[in-house]
Each structure stands twice: as structure tokens, then as C-alpha cells.
Design a protein around this motif. Structure first.
Motif, short mmCIF file in Angstrom:
data_model
loop_
_atom_site.label_atom_id
_atom_site.label_comp_id
_atom_site.label_asym_id
_atom_site.label_seq_id
_atom_site.Cartn_x
_atom_site.Cartn_y
_atom_site.Cartn_z
N GLN A 44 67.40 118.67 43.27
CA GLN A 44 68.09 117.53 42.71
C GLN A 44 67.27 116.29 42.92
O GLN A 44 66.80 116.01 44.02
N GLN A 45 67.08 115.57 41.82
CA GLN A 45 66.34 114.32 41.88
C GLN A 45 67.28 113.23 42.38
O GLN A 45 68.45 113.22 42.04
N PHE A 46 66.77 112.35 43.19
CA PHE A 46 67.62 111.20 43.57
C PHE A 46 66.72 110.02 43.84
O PHE A 46 65.56 110.17 44.19
N GLY A 47 67.28 108.83 43.68
CA GLY A 47 66.49 107.62 43.94
C GLY A 47 65.27 107.58 43.04
O GLY A 47 65.37 107.70 41.83
N ASP A 48 64.10 107.46 43.65
CA ASP A 48 62.85 107.40 42.89
C ASP A 48 62.54 108.75 42.25
O ASP A 48 63.01 109.78 42.73
N ALA B 177 92.15 93.96 49.43
CA ALA B 177 91.46 94.97 48.62
C ALA B 177 90.15 94.37 48.08
O ALA B 177 89.11 95.03 48.08
N ALA B 178 90.21 93.10 47.69
CA ALA B 178 89.02 92.46 47.11
C ALA B 178 87.91 92.31 48.14
O ALA B 178 86.76 92.68 47.87
N THR B 179 88.22 91.80 49.34
CA THR B 179 87.15 91.60 50.32
C THR B 179 86.59 92.94 50.79
O THR B 179 85.38 93.09 50.95
N THR B 180 87.48 93.93 50.99
CA THR B 180 86.99 95.24 51.41
C THR B 180 86.11 95.85 50.33
O THR B 180 85.04 96.39 50.62
N ALA B 181 86.58 95.75 49.08
CA ALA B 181 85.81 96.30 47.97
C ALA B 181 84.46 95.60 47.85
O ALA B 181 83.44 96.23 47.59
N LEU B 182 84.48 94.30 48.11
CA LEU B 182 83.25 93.51 48.05
C LEU B 182 82.22 94.03 49.07
O LEU B 182 81.06 94.26 48.75
N ALA B 183 82.69 94.25 50.30
CA ALA B 183 81.80 94.74 51.35
C ALA B 183 81.30 96.14 51.00
O ALA B 183 80.12 96.45 51.15
N LEU B 184 82.23 96.98 50.50
CA LEU B 184 81.83 98.34 50.14
C LEU B 184 80.83 98.35 48.98
O LEU B 184 79.89 99.14 48.96
N LEU B 185 81.06 97.44 48.04
CA LEU B 185 80.17 97.36 46.89
C LEU B 185 78.75 97.01 47.34
O LEU B 185 77.77 97.57 46.84
N ALA B 186 78.66 96.12 48.32
CA ALA B 186 77.35 95.78 48.88
C ALA B 186 76.68 97.04 49.44
O ALA B 186 75.49 97.26 49.26
N LEU B 187 77.49 97.89 50.10
CA LEU B 187 76.94 99.13 50.66
C LEU B 187 76.53 100.10 49.55
O LEU B 187 75.50 100.75 49.65
N VAL B 188 77.37 100.19 48.51
CA VAL B 188 77.06 101.13 47.42
C VAL B 188 75.74 100.74 46.77
O VAL B 188 74.87 101.57 46.52
N ILE B 189 75.59 99.42 46.52
CA ILE B 189 74.42 98.97 45.78
C ILE B 189 73.17 98.93 46.66
O ILE B 189 72.11 99.41 46.28
N PHE B 190 73.32 98.39 47.89
CA PHE B 190 72.12 98.16 48.71
C PHE B 190 71.98 99.12 49.89
O PHE B 190 70.97 99.14 50.56
N GLY B 191 73.02 99.89 50.16
CA GLY B 191 73.03 100.70 51.39
C GLY B 191 72.15 101.94 51.35
O GLY B 191 72.06 102.65 52.35
N GLY B 192 71.55 102.21 50.22
CA GLY B 192 70.63 103.35 50.16
C GLY B 192 71.32 104.63 49.77
O GLY B 192 72.55 104.76 49.80
N GLU B 193 70.45 105.61 49.46
CA GLU B 193 70.90 106.88 48.91
C GLU B 193 71.75 107.68 49.89
O GLU B 193 72.73 108.32 49.52
#
Lengths: 528, 326
Positions: free
Chosen positions: B82-86, B249-265
Motif C-alpha cells: 500500500q502506497q502512503f504519503g510520498d 465540538a468546534a474547538t475539539t474538531a479544530l484541534a483534531l483537524l490540526a492533527l489530521v492535516i499536520f500530524g503525519g501518516e
């Protein structure tokens, strides 16, 4: 409405203590060690998933431990019966028992009586009580059954694991890796964590050998396909120049536990391992070599014959050399194994995880960026949403992060990648308590209360919800801590610490800040 | 000073009017989750299925066909690439070779050798995991046990702090959340591993957090508005807490979104699942946890408990009366 002095002191003390506890993480380890003893030195350790390294779960082969004991017991049974001149047609193993079949059923009582002597007490465990013996000996017709009971098995396995732990520790220490963790896990497992070791192949090769060394006389005249009684056949080390099979005396003249030291060295430009023996070993070795000059003496490691040199002259100095087709590395490895001692039973790797340092560094970077973005996003969001009160909540958030890091340092806990996620998640959820309080204050204002009364009522009424909400959260985190392993435990730790610090910061810190602001500005309305 | 609001002030959504529709929707979600797990199945990670996982970085863009050929030459079973990331990063998954754990060790070395032979020395092994069959079944057992224990303890706590109706309501909603999350794993095909169990438990924690706060308000309103219909009272409680529900919900989602986008594979599956959990937990607070109380005869229990205490007041101003001003 003013802050009680103790509360202000408490908040400041928490912040100062928090910072003091975090500081050791920022100082290089060497500088830290040089500081006086009263300076806090606990720091957060990075998990293997962040600094790279190997994690291995080894299982002690308990079946082999039992089998080993049963083999010894059947040998003892054989010699006891022989000494007592009780005829037997066979001695075999059946599950957890040794079964001897007598030729004459009339000698059953005599056999039972005689075999009592090999029944030892179970080794020093408080749980089984003094005087509990390890065998249940029963007779039926012409069969005597010696059953190794469960208490004995448990005690044997337990001591085998303890012993293995010691040997594993010595072997890994020989590798010179930094800060390995070696601990017992469960009844029959050993956990090994070696930071920085990307390829655990070395360690696995080292731990994969029992390294049981023994010396046997070679029976030169015997035919390997039909070994005479008292002899057995062992293969040579694959690829070595000697014969494929050796017929050896079953009785070991000397064993690895008589060794006091082993070192790799050179003899005639060939890598060899020199060894030294303890006094008992030296005496035996001298005796054997004296009696058998001219004969062949086999050196056996883990049921393979390394080499079988001819004894040229008696060796009395208690030192000798093991030759074989060694490379420098393999000679060194054997020396390490011999110094560390033999494992009481084979170990198998049942779980293994290794992470390269590069991936670990990537994870740290990703975690740091994600945390930074999360903090900034939540802080901005709170400021837009609640204005000045958002700033108050953000202040509490900063104190919260300080306290989480301080808590992690104080416990010397391990920060893993999921642990970083736990901190980020805490950042997102920590403001919840403030949101609860602020929303409550707004409501109270809508109901026509003045600023002071709204603030007071807001805090008081939100309190119960804040506590209940955080306690349920704490329960989930603690369960996760109890059941989780490795990285997940790291997640549960940060989450649990986060819940505790949140309860303090969101309620106490924000309250102190808001009351201070209120005393200074005396606002007519609350900007919420 | 006016600040922007996620939810307008003084909302009055008639949430309870949709309770039948929501209940049907929730049942469909649960049935669909069970169906998905039964038909499509869960993409078990190596933690629970056992086997070998290698994370490989190849010097050039990975040639999956060549890698597969190299792996097949070692006699490995159940090969998944399975390919992931790069484009240079590949996840290699191989079924556990046999019951004998030591053979897996040999196999890891053989696989590494085969890949290095085919792709050159510059190939990099970032991660190598092996989980033996015995350990994987223990881990699964522990994971299920952890979830059940957490659920039981929290239900007990809510029972202790509130009344049985609330704890039953909370338990039903959380079971719904767990089912919906497992269904989410099935439909997305996100690998279900140890961190997924952590995600599920975190969702349980988050969701209960939400419910406890709404329940706290319901309990408070039950004391204040004794004559109000339960339906109206639940609506009122939900609306009063709506601002905080959405905000958290908004602040938690915001923090989680940061993890999804920047937290790595490595963390992505874990964080995506939790993001889903925030959504489903918020939904179940409003549309399951609150409305089920209607069926549990909540009012009479509350009145029994509070009988004789400040009888029969139903005033909107009740609050300021109940709490003397400073």
C-alpha cells in the motif's frame, strides 16, 4: 468579590513549580547531571516511536522448562531403580509425568519407597508452603507414575523466567546499547526495549541462542547409526570442516556454568575464544585431560558440536581455548554468550516493533507542527468568540499546557506520538470547561443579573457539570491506561494528566484572572 | 461588544419533534454498521490479526509490481502493498508465516534481503512490526475488555451522580456511538489497530462528557419547571446548552483537524476516527441521550426524589429566586 490570598498563591506556585519541573527537559543531560542533588532532574523520555528503537516481547519456552525437568527426573529414576536392583522394562514421559514400567509388579512397593528419595521440595515459594514436594508419586500394578505437580511447574517456570531475565540483561549490556529497558511481563514473558537500535537483528541473534555449553568425550569407535547405550549422536556446526555427526558420551565432563570468563582472541592467526574455569571446573578439566590424552574432546554448544580437538597434554591451568571456524565477529559473539551464561530455556520473540530514527524524527516534527497549529487555532478561535474572556481562557490554556508538561516530567513518563495527540486533544477539550462557565455567565446576564453576581453564579452553577464531565473523561482515560501498552499508554497518560490539570486551570486560574480583572476595571457590563 | 456566535442566542429548536425520525435514523445507522462489519468486514491491523508490517522508503518512486515479485519469491503469504504519503513510501503487510514465532524472525530477514536485492541498497526500512498470533488475540481480548470496563464504570458513575434513567440513557447513546464508529472503520477501510481502540475509548469519554453536561441541565430544569411538559423541558435544556455543545465540538474538531492535516501518516487513522467521534457524539447527545429519557418515566422519579421541597413553582424567573443574588 476578591480573590482569597491562598488561591492567588496557589496559582502562582503552580505556574512556578510547573516551569521549574519543565526546565530539566531543556538542559542537556550532562549539564543536568552536574547540578546539585536538590535540582529536579526528572525529564520526559521520548517513546521508541519518537526516538527510534526496538521493542521486543520474548516468551520463555515453558514447555521446554518442564521437559528439561522431566528428562532429569527420568534419568534419576533410571539410576535409582538400577541401584536398588529393581527391574524395569521401560521409562518414558507422559504429559507432565515420568512413567516407569516394572518387570515385576511385586517390587512396586520397593520402587515407590526408593523413588521417594528423588522427590524434592518445591523451591522456596511462600504460596505453596514449606514441605510441599514437587512430585505426586503413585503406583498401579507394575507402573509407577511420578507426576510433576502444578505448584512445581509454576515455581520452575517462575525461576526460569527470573533467571532468563538476568541472562538477557547481561547479554544486552554486553552490546553496550544505551538505556535498554528489560522487564518481566506477565507470567512467562520478558519485555526488551532498546532505544536507538533500528535493526534488532543483532539483539535477536544474541537472544535467540540458549548458549548451553558442555564438554563431552568423543566415542571414536562407535557407529553413528547405532550409538551404544550411554552415548548420543550430535551434528557438527553446519559448514565446519569436521565430521557431520559425532558420537559422544552422554555424560558431560564439564559445563558452561564452570566458566568464569571468556574472551575472543587469536591463535595461529585464527579467531578463537579463550576461557577460564572456576576452581571446581579447573580440577575436573585437569583430571579429564590427564586421563584422556590422545583422545578427542568435543565442545558442544546448544546441541551442536563446535569442534572436537585431540587432547595433546593435560591442561592444568584452568584455562583453555575453543577453536572452530570462527570469524572475529562470531568469536566475539560466542564470548559474549559464554560470559552472560546460558538461558534456562529457549526464548521466542512473540511481538516485535522497531522504528527507524528518521521516522521518529518525522513524527516529532509532525507532532510539534500539529500541536502548534492546534494551539494557535484554538487560541484565535476563543479570542474571536469570547473577546477578552477568550484571552482569559487562553491564559488558563497556557498554564494548562505548562502543567501537563510538568506532570509528564514529574512522573518521568514516556511521551509517544499518540501521547502528543493526547496533548493536542486536551488543548481542544480543555477550553470546554471555560466555555461552560462563560456560557453560564452569559445566561445569568440575560436573566438580568449584574456583572459580579453573573460571574459568581456562572462559576458556581457550572462547577458541578465541569466536575462530572471531567470525571467521566478521567475514568475512560484511566481504563485506557490500565489496558493499553506502549504508545497507547502514553496517550492515556497525557489524557489523564490533561483532565486533572484542566479541572484546576479552567476553574481556579480563570477565576483568579477574571476576579483580578474585575477589581482593576470595575466594568459596568461583562464583555461576553 | 458583540462577538460572533456559532449559535444564535435564545434558540428554540424543537429537537424532540424529530425524535422519532432520529431514533429510526440511529437504528438504521446501527444496523448498517453491523451489516457493514458482517459483509465488508473490518480492515484488521497487524495488532489484532498478527503478521508482519514493514514501512519501506524506496530511492525512487516505488515500483509496487517489482516489490510484489520480490516478496513472492520469498514464499510469503497474504502480501499486501500500500502506497502512503510520498510516492516513495510503501507499507508492506504479510500474514504471519505460521504458529512458530521464530520463523517470523527468519522471514523478516528474508523479506528485507529480497527487497534490498531487487531495489538496491538505498532502500530504507523505517518501521518493522511483527505480532505473533498469540499476542494478537490477547490484544484483541484486552481491547474489548477495556471498552466494556470503561462503559461499565462510567455508567456506574452516572448512576451514582444522577439517577438510573440518565445512566441507562448515557449507556444506550454510547453503545450507539461505538457501533457507529466501528461501522465508520468498516466503511472507510481505515485499519483497526490498537490506536483504534484508544480512539473508541476517547470517543466514549468525549461523548459522555457531552451527555453529562446536558443531563446536568435537564436535572436542574426539572427542579425549576415542575409543570413544564418533559418534551418542552428537554427542548429547553438542549437549546440552553446548544452554544456550549457546538463551541466545544468546534474547538475539539479544530484541534483534531490540526492533527489530521499536520500530524503525519502514523496518526491519521486514529485522528480521523476521533473527528468522526466528535460528530457522532454530538449527534447522539441531542437525538438519543435526551429523547430516550422521555421513555424512562423521568419526571415521576425526579418528583419522588424532590417531593416536599419547594412545591409546585413554575416560573420563568424561578432561577433568580432559587439562587439569592449576591
Amino acid at each position: 468579590m476578591r480573590n482569597p490570598t491562598w488561591k492567588v498563591i496557589l496559582v502562582w506556585a503552580a505556574v512556578v513549580f510547573g516551569i521549574v519541573l519543565i526546565v530539566p527537559n531543556l538542559i542537556p543531560e550532562k549539564t543536568l547531571d552536574a547540578l546539585p542533588g536538590w535540582v529536579p532532574k526528572q525529564r520526559i523520555t521520548l517513546g521508541l516511536d519518537l526516538q527510534g528503537g526496538s521493542y521486543m516481547l520474548l516468551q520463555v519456552d515453558t514447555a521446554a522448562v518442564v521437559k528439561d525437568r522431566l528428562d532429569t527426573l527420568s534419568n534419576e529414576t533410571r539410576s535409582q531403580l538400577r541401584e536398588a536392583r529393581i527391574g524395569y522394562s521401560g521409562i518414558g514421559l507422559q504429559g507432565q509425568s515420568v512413567v516407569a514400567t516394572l518387570t515385576d509388579a511385586g517390587q512396586l512397593q520397593a520402587a515407590l519407597e526408593r523413588l521417594k528419595s528423588i522427590n524434592q521440595t518445591v523451591g522456596g515459594s511462600a504460596f505453596v508452603g514449606v514441605g510441599t514436594t514437587e512430585l505426586d508419586i503413585t503406583g498401579d500394578g507394575n507402573r509407577v507414575t511420578l507426576k510433576l505437580n502444578d505448584a512445581a511447574v509454576t515455581a520452575r517456570v517462575s525461576s526460569a523466567v527470573t533467571q532468563s531475565l538476568e541472562v538477557v540483561r547481561r547479554r544486552i549490556d554486553e552490546l553496550g546499547t544505551r538505556e535498554p529497558t528489560i522487564q518481566r511481563q506477565g507470567a512467562d514473558r520478558i519485555l526488551v526495549q532498546v532505544p536507538g537500535e533500528k535493526d534488532p537483528a543483532n539483539i535477536k541473534r544474541l537472544l535467540g541462542q540458549t548458549a548451553r555449553l558442555s564438554f563431552h568425550m568423543v566415542d571414536m569407535n562407535a557407529d553413528p547409526s547405532q550409538p551404544p547405550p550411554g552415548d548420543f549422536v550430535l551434528p557438527g556446526v553446519p559448514g565446519s570442516p569436521g565430521p557431520q555427526q559425532y558420537v559422544l558420551n552422554r555424560r558431560a565432563e564439564l559445563q558452561g556454568d564452570n566458566l568464569t570468563d571468556a574472551q575472543p582472541t587469536f591463535q595461529n592467526n585464527e579467531a578463537v575464544v579463550s576461557f577460564r574455569l572456576d576452581s571446581i571446573g579447573s580440577r575436573k578439566f585437569a583430571q579429564v585431560t590427564q586421563d584422556n590424552v590422545g583422545k578427542f574432546f568435543a565442545i558442544v554448544l546448544d546441541d551442536k558440536v563446535i569442534s572436537a580437538p585431540r587432547i595433546r597434554e593435560p591442561i592444568t591451568g584452568g584455562a583453555g581455548v575453543i577453536s572452530g571456524s570462527f570469524t572475529v565477529e562470531s568469536a566475539n559473539e560466542l564470548a559474549v554468550l559464554l560470559r552472560a551464561g546460558a538461558l534456562p530455556a529457549p526464548l521466542t520473540v512473540v511481538e516485535e516493533r522497531s522504528v527507524g530514527a528518521e521516522l521518529g524524527a518525522d513524527s516529532i516534527r509532525a507532532g510539534a507542527i500539529a500541536s502548534g497549529v492546534a494551539v494557535v487555532a484554538v487560541v484565535i478561535f476563543m479570542m474571536i468568540y469570547y473577546g477578552l474572556f477568550g484571552v482569559f481562557a487562553n491564559l488558563a490554556l497556557v498554564v494548562n499546557i505548562i502543567l501537563i508538561l510538568a506532570g509528564l516530567s514529574l512522573l518521568g513518563s514516556t511521551l509517544t506520538l499518540p501521547g502528543i495527540a493526547g496533548i493536542v486533544l486536551t488543548i481542544g477539550m480543555a477550553v470546554d470547561s471555560n466555555v461552560l462557565i462563560f456560557e453560564r455567565i452569559r445566561e445569568e446576564m440575560k436573566h438580568g443579573r449584574g456583572p459580579v453576581s453573573s460571574i459568581q453564579a456562572g462559576f458556581d452553577k457550572a462547577m458541578r457539570a465541569v466536575i462530572d464531565a471531567n470525571v467521566t473523561h478521567l475514568i475512560a482515560s484511566l481504563v485506557l491506561f490500565e489496558f493499553g501498552t506502549g504508545p497507547i499508554k502514553g496517550f492515556a497518560i497525557t489524557l489523564s494528566i490533561g483532565v486533572l490539570t484542566t479541572m484546576f486551570t479552567a476553574v481556579t486560574v480563570t477565576r483568579v484572572v477574571i476576579l483580578y480583572w474585575h477589581r482593576r476595571t470595575r466594568p459596568a457590563t461583562i464583555p461576553l | 461588544m458583540r462577538h460572533p456566535r456559532l449559535v444564535p442566542d435564545n434558540t428554540n429548536f424543537p429537537f424532540m419533534r424529530f425524535r422519532m425520525a432520529a431514533l429510526v435514523a440511529s437504528i438504521i445507522v446501527i444496523l448498517a454498521s453491523i451489516g457493514l462489519v458482517a459483509i465488508k468486514g473490518i480492515n484488521w491491523g497487524v495488532d489484532f490479526e498478527g503478521g508482519i508490517v514493514l514501512e519501506v522508503k524506496t530511492p525512487q518512486a516505488a515500483d509496487l509490481a517489482a516489490m510484489r515479485a520480490a516478496l513472492e519469491s520469498t514464499g510469503a503469504n497474504g502480501i499486501r502493498l500500500q502506497q502512503f504519503g510520498d510516492p516513495t513510501d510503501v507499507l508492506v503487510r504479510i500474514a504471519a508465516p505460521s504458529e512458530v514465532a521464530s520463523e517470523a524472525q527468519v522471514q523478516i530477514d528474508r523479506i528485507k534481503g529480497a527487497l534490498t536485492g531487487r531495489l538496491g541498497q538505498d532502500i530504507q526500512f523505517d518501521r518493522a512490526d511483527f505480532v505473533g498470533p498469540q499476542v494478537s488475540s490477547e490484544l484483541l481480548h484486552d481491547g474489548i475488555l477495556a471498552t466494556v470496563v470503561a462503559l461499565a464504570l462510567i455508567t456506574a458513575y452516572v448512576w451514582f451522580r444522577f439517577e438510573w434513567q440518565y445512566s441507562l440513557g448515557a449507556m444506550i447513546s454510547v453503545v450507539h456511538d461505538i457501533a457507529a464508529t466501528v461501522g465508520f472503520f468498516a466503511i472507510t477501510g481505515i485499519e483497526f489497530d490498537l490506536s483504534s481502540v484508544a480512539a473508541v475509548l476517547t470517543i466514549v469519554g468525549y461523548s459522555l462528557n457531552d451527555k453529562v453536561i446536558v443531563y446536568d441541565r435537564i436535572r436542574e430544569n426539572l427542579r425549576l419547571y415542575k409543570a413544564m411538559s418533559l418534551e418542552e423541558l428537554l427542548n429547553r435544556s438542549l437549546n440552553e446548552t446548544l452554544g456550549r455543545t457546538m463551541m466545544t465540538a468546534a474547538t475539539t474538531a479544530l484541534a483534531l483537524l490540526a492533527l489530521v492535516i499536520f500530524g503525519g501518516e502514523v496518526l491519521r487513522g486514529f485522528t480521523v476516527a476521533m473527528l468522526w467521534g466528535v460528530f457522532i457524539g454530538t449527534y447522539s447527545t441531542t437525538f438519543i441521550a435526551a429523547p430516550v429519557l422521555i421513555y424512562f418515566n423521568l419526571r415521576s422519579a425526579a418528583q419522588k426524589a424532590k417531593a416536599g421541597e419547594g412545591a409546585g413553582k413554575d416560573k420563568t424567573k424561578g432561577k433568580s429566586l432559587a439562587h439569592p443574588a449576591q
